[in-house]
Design a protein around this motif. Structure first.
Motif, PDB file in Angstrom:
ATOM      1  N   PRO A  23     -10.243   0.367 -11.606  1.00  0.00           N
ATOM      2  CA  PRO A  23      -9.472   0.890 -10.475  1.00  0.00           C
ATOM      3  C   PRO A  23      -8.809  -0.237  -9.688  1.00  0.00           C
ATOM      4  O   PRO A  23      -9.352  -1.338  -9.581  1.00  0.00           O
ATOM      5  N   LYS A  24      -7.617   0.060  -9.152  1.00  0.00           N
ATOM      6  CA  LYS A  24      -6.868  -0.934  -8.359  1.00  0.00           C
ATOM      7  C   LYS A  24      -6.847  -0.480  -6.902  1.00  0.00           C
ATOM      8  O   LYS A  24      -6.626   0.703  -6.613  1.00  0.00           O
ATOM      9  N   GLY A  25      -7.042  -1.419  -5.985  1.00  0.00           N
ATOM     10  CA  GLY A  25      -7.044  -1.098  -4.553  1.00  0.00           C
ATOM     11  C   GLY A  25      -5.624  -1.033  -4.009  1.00  0.00           C
ATOM     12  O   GLY A  25      -4.899  -2.027  -4.020  1.00  0.00           O
ATOM     13  N   VAL A  26      -5.239   0.140  -3.524  1.00  0.00           N
ATOM     14  CA  VAL A  26      -3.881   0.344  -3.002  1.00  0.00           C
ATOM     15  C   VAL A  26      -3.894   0.112  -1.493  1.00  0.00           C
ATOM     16  O   VAL A  26      -4.630   0.785  -0.764  1.00  0.00           O
ATOM     17  N   GLN A  27      -3.087  -0.847  -1.036  1.00  0.00           N
ATOM     18  CA  GLN A  27      -3.043  -1.201   0.394  1.00  0.00           C
ATOM     19  C   GLN A  27      -2.021  -0.314   1.108  1.00  0.00           C
ATOM     20  O   GLN A  27      -0.813  -0.428   0.867  1.00  0.00           O
ATOM     21  N   LEU A  28      -2.510   0.552   1.995  1.00  0.00           N
ATOM     22  CA  LEU A  28      -1.631   1.470   2.735  1.00  0.00           C
ATOM     23  C   LEU A  28      -1.711   1.164   4.232  1.00  0.00           C
ATOM     24  O   LEU A  28      -2.804   1.005   4.782  1.00  0.00           O
ATOM     25  N   LEU A  29      -0.561   1.095   4.866  1.00  0.00           N
ATOM     26  CA  LEU A  29      -0.456   0.612   6.246  1.00  0.00           C
ATOM     27  C   LEU A  29      -0.373   1.754   7.251  1.00  0.00           C
ATOM     28  O   LEU A  29      -0.063   2.896   6.898  1.00  0.00           O
ATOM     29  N   HIS A  30      -0.619   1.419   8.516  1.00  0.00           N
ATOM     30  CA  HIS A  30      -0.519   2.422   9.582  1.00  0.00           C
ATOM     31  C   HIS A  30       0.878   3.036   9.631  1.00  0.00           C
ATOM     32  O   HIS A  30       1.025   4.235   9.885  1.00  0.00           O
ATOM     33  N   ALA A  31       1.911   2.225   9.369  1.00  0.00           N
ATOM     34  CA  ALA A  31       3.291   2.724   9.419  1.00  0.00           C
ATOM     35  C   ALA A  31       3.494   3.886   8.454  1.00  0.00           C
ATOM     36  O   ALA A  31       4.162   4.877   8.786  1.00  0.00           O
ATOM     37  N   GLY A  32       2.919   3.766   7.258  1.00  0.00           N
ATOM     38  CA  GLY A  32       3.085   4.811   6.252  1.00  0.00           C
ATOM     39  C   GLY A  32       2.362   6.087   6.612  1.00  0.00           C
ATOM     40  O   GLY A  32       2.891   7.193   6.461  1.00  0.00           O
ATOM     41  N   TRP A  33       1.144   5.954   7.134  1.00  0.00           N
ATOM     42  CA  TRP A  33       0.355   7.149   7.471  1.00  0.00           C
ATOM     43  C   TRP A  33       0.930   7.882   8.683  1.00  0.00           C
ATOM     44  O   TRP A  33       0.944   9.119   8.720  1.00  0.00           O
ATOM     45  N   THR A  34       1.390   7.139   9.699  1.00  0.00           N
ATOM     46  CA  THR A  34       1.988   7.823  10.859  1.00  0.00           C
ATOM     47  C   THR A  34       3.306   8.482  10.444  1.00  0.00           C
ATOM     48  O   THR A  34       3.642   9.571  10.923  1.00  0.00           O
ATOM     49  N   TRP A  35       4.046   7.846   9.533  1.00  0.00           N
ATOM     50  CA  TRP A  35       5.261   8.453   8.961  1.00  0.00           C
ATOM     51  C   TRP A  35       4.900   9.777   8.292  1.00  0.00           C
ATOM     52  O   TRP A  35       5.592  10.787   8.477  1.00  0.00           O
ATOM     53  N   GLU A  36       3.806   9.768   7.528  1.00  0.00           N
ATOM     54  CA  GLU A  36       3.356  11.004   6.859  1.00  0.00           C
ATOM     55  C   GLU A  36       3.064  12.110   7.874  1.00  0.00           C
ATOM     56  O   GLU A  36       3.440  13.263   7.679  1.00  0.00           O
TER      57      GLU A  36
END
Length: 607
Positions: free
Chosen positions: A197-210
């Motif tokens: 498995p690969k660790g996917v780095q997701l930022l606050h900007a992306g989640w608040t956009w969602e």
């Protein structure tokens, strides 16, 4: 037009929600005997998440430090996740079904400092492994005083945090001020159908956009009641949490999949998101119950489905419904579809499907039953929600229109490319793989083959690496054939098309245990075990009829020449499907090589 996101981070979005509707219903849990729900307000959730955040700070957790959650979906998962983000840290998610070897690899590779485990059994998965974990927090049950690393309960963590807040009330609000859009919020490891498995780095900007993008869909309303059972370790679950927070959707949280159908009748939700397997099981149960009724009951059912599909076909074509068809549909709804609607709680306004392809035939069946499914599409690498159908813009067979201002382009080889706020920063500690995942102008390579129609709706045909090329040089899309078969045969659990470098196509079929036992109960196989039923010639004859029906819908080179019924269902534990219900084709072909070799025995297969 750029999507305006009025938040710096998930905690910023969360505390604005708490301030806006402190007494509003936030999350519910089942009561002691599963006869009702117990609600928690946004103010209560805010207080507990803040205490958890302060407790984590007391344990030495700082900005972008990782804290792992190894637990099933439950209210405490939501609290822990919010607490981690409010402490400035990033959540590393681990499925409770993950084997110890992979679980300890994820915790170690992520550099997680704290592990929040559902219980002592889950905590044991990192026992004796060299990790950066300094403390283990136990949700259920007591902490082991002699454990290494040291353990404390979630309650004790909250108490420790509450004490810190009494001496420093603004501790967490000061931390939140320092969290920005470009800080790491989540490290989600792709369960992957191949390799580590690969660790996917997701930022606050992306989640608040969602969160903001979901409000514009008409699928989430503050007046809804959502049933959330999806794995919160999966990006689909996390993106829903962001929509819940931004919109303020009252949500019942219960990860017990075995209780899902029973609890739908208790909760009576208006909104539910699911993987296709749930809709397939409901479909199988509905169809097999009608078939078992036989005679007039089966005839009425088939008539109602035909009427419903006529209605759906006209709606999809944008044509008006003739008066006679409206009358017929009213009868079909009263006699057949209303029973299915009642079974699902009677109030469902929106169903959303994601994480794997939904069969067009099953989508048409639910639309015919006045339970239209809004199929969507996305990847962990792009925060899960990228495309989705809308209630007023539903195009069956597609995954809908893009969310917000997400850019999509189809590459010269048909690969879907994405660019925008929800796309990952990269893979954790994997610079080479990160570089390979992007085009030169910053588009994410999804690995999916698809096409955009004139209206901007995306149709995904298959995974790029899953396309099968027969020895005759013809390309075949396995998931499309598998989806068609699941709709044709209501006794199917999983179907796996085989054909790479072979001179004809075959299929492995696993059977839905409840459905096939129900069928067997009316004949010579009554009382036999699931395995015996799977191996019986009567069952082979039954499935063969459905294979012939499937072949009537396929191009000549796609037709299934032979099939094998598996003696058991595919499982996560055997490494054959991912926790998000995607088939690991390589593992399936390895584990059932004997059945595959038998199907090709004597053929001129080029392997």
């Amino acid at each position: 037009m750029a999507l305006e996101v009025p938040y710096r981070s998930i905690p910023d979005m969360f505390f604005k929600r708490v301030a806006a509707t402190p007494n509003g219903q936030a999350f519910a849990v089942p009561n002691a005997d599963d006869t009702g729900m117990v609600w928690h307000t946004w103010a209560q959730v805010g207080e507990r998440a803040t205490a958890i955040a302060a407790g984590l700070r007391e344990l030495g957790v700082g900005l972008e430090d990782r804290v792992a959650i190894l637990s099933g979906t439950r209210f405490e998962w939501v609290l822990a996740d919010l607490g981690i983000n409010c402490a400035g840290a990033a959540t590393t998610t681990v499925y409770p079904t993950t084997e110890p070897e992979d679980a300890s690899y994820i915790v170690a590779d992520s550099g997680s400092k704290i592990l929040i485990a559902e219980n002592a059994k889950q905590a044991l998965k990192i026992s004796g492994v060299d990790t950066a974990v300094t403390h283990v927090v136990i949700i259920d049950g007591p902490a082991d005083a002699g454990a290494t690393p040291p353990q404390l309960t979630l309650t004790e963590l909250e108490e420790r945090g509450a004490a810190a807040l009494r001496s420093h009330p603004s501790l967490i609000s000061e931390v939140v001020e320092g969290i920005g859009p470009d800080n790491l919020a989540t490290l989600i490891y792709t369960s992957g159908t191949t390799g580590r498995p690969k660790g996917v780095q997701l930022l606050h900007a992306g989640w608040t956009w969602e969160g903001v993008a979901q409000q514009g869909l008409g699928l989430f309303e503050s007046t809804d009641l959502q049933y959330l059972w999806l794995p919160l370790s999966h990006s689909f679950g996390k993106t829903l949490l962001c929509g819940i927070i931004h919109v303020g959707v009252p949500t019942y949280v219960d990860g017990r999949v075995d209780k899902l159908v029973d609890m739908l009748a208790v909760v009576k939700p208006t909104l539910m998101c699911a993987a296709p397997r749930i809709f397939e099981k409901v479909y199988n149960k509905t169809v097999t119950t009608a078939l078992e009724g036989g005679g007039a009951k089966a005839k009425i059912f088939h008539w109602a489905v035909e009427v419903g599909k006529q209605k759906v076909a006209l709606e999809q074509a944008g044509k008006p419904l003739p008066g006679a068809l409206k009358l017929k549909f009213a009868v079909a709804e009263r006699l057949v579809f209303s029973k299915l609607q009642t079974k699902l709680g009677g109030r469902l306004r929106v169903l959303v499907s994601g994480s794997a392809p939904l069969s067009r035939d099953i989508a048409e069946f639910f639309a015919a039953a006045n339970l239209p499914i809004m199929e969507g599409y996305g990847l962990t690498e792009s925060s899960a929600a990228n495309f989705v159908n809308r209630l007023d813009k539903l195009k069956i067979g597609t995954v809908g229109l893009p969310l917000g201002d997400l850019e999509c382009r189809i590459d010269t080889d048909g690969e879907v490319l994405l660019r925008g706020a929800p796309v990952m920063r990269g893979y954790h500690n994997l610079p080479k793989e990160t570089a390979e995942a992007f085009t030169e102008d910053g588009f994410l390579r999804t690995g999916d083959i698809g096409e955009l129609d004139a209206d901007g709706f995306l149709r995904v045909t298959d995974r790029k690496k899953d396309l099968v090329k027969t020895s005759g040089g013809k390309y075949i899309a396995p998931s499309a054939i598998e989806g068609m078969f699941k709709a044709v045969c209501p006794y199917t659990s999983q179907a796996v098309v085989i054909g790479q470098a072979r001179n004809f196509v075959t299929m492995l079929v696993s059977l839905d245990e409840d459905a096939i036992k129900g069928w067997a109960a009316n004949g010579p196989l009554a009382g036999k075990s699931y395995q015996d039923i799977c191996c019986a010639p009567e069952t082979e004859k039954l499935i063969d009829g459905y294979i012939q029906e499937l072949n009537g819908k396929l191009n000549r080179w796609e037709t299934v020449k032979k099939f094998a019924i598996l003696p058991r269902d595919l499982s996560i534990e055997a490494g054959e499907i991912t926790p998000s219900m995607k088939i690991k084709r390589r593992s399936v072909e390895t584990n059932f090589s004997e059945q595959i070799n038998q199907m090709y025995a004597g053929s001129l297969a080029q392997i």
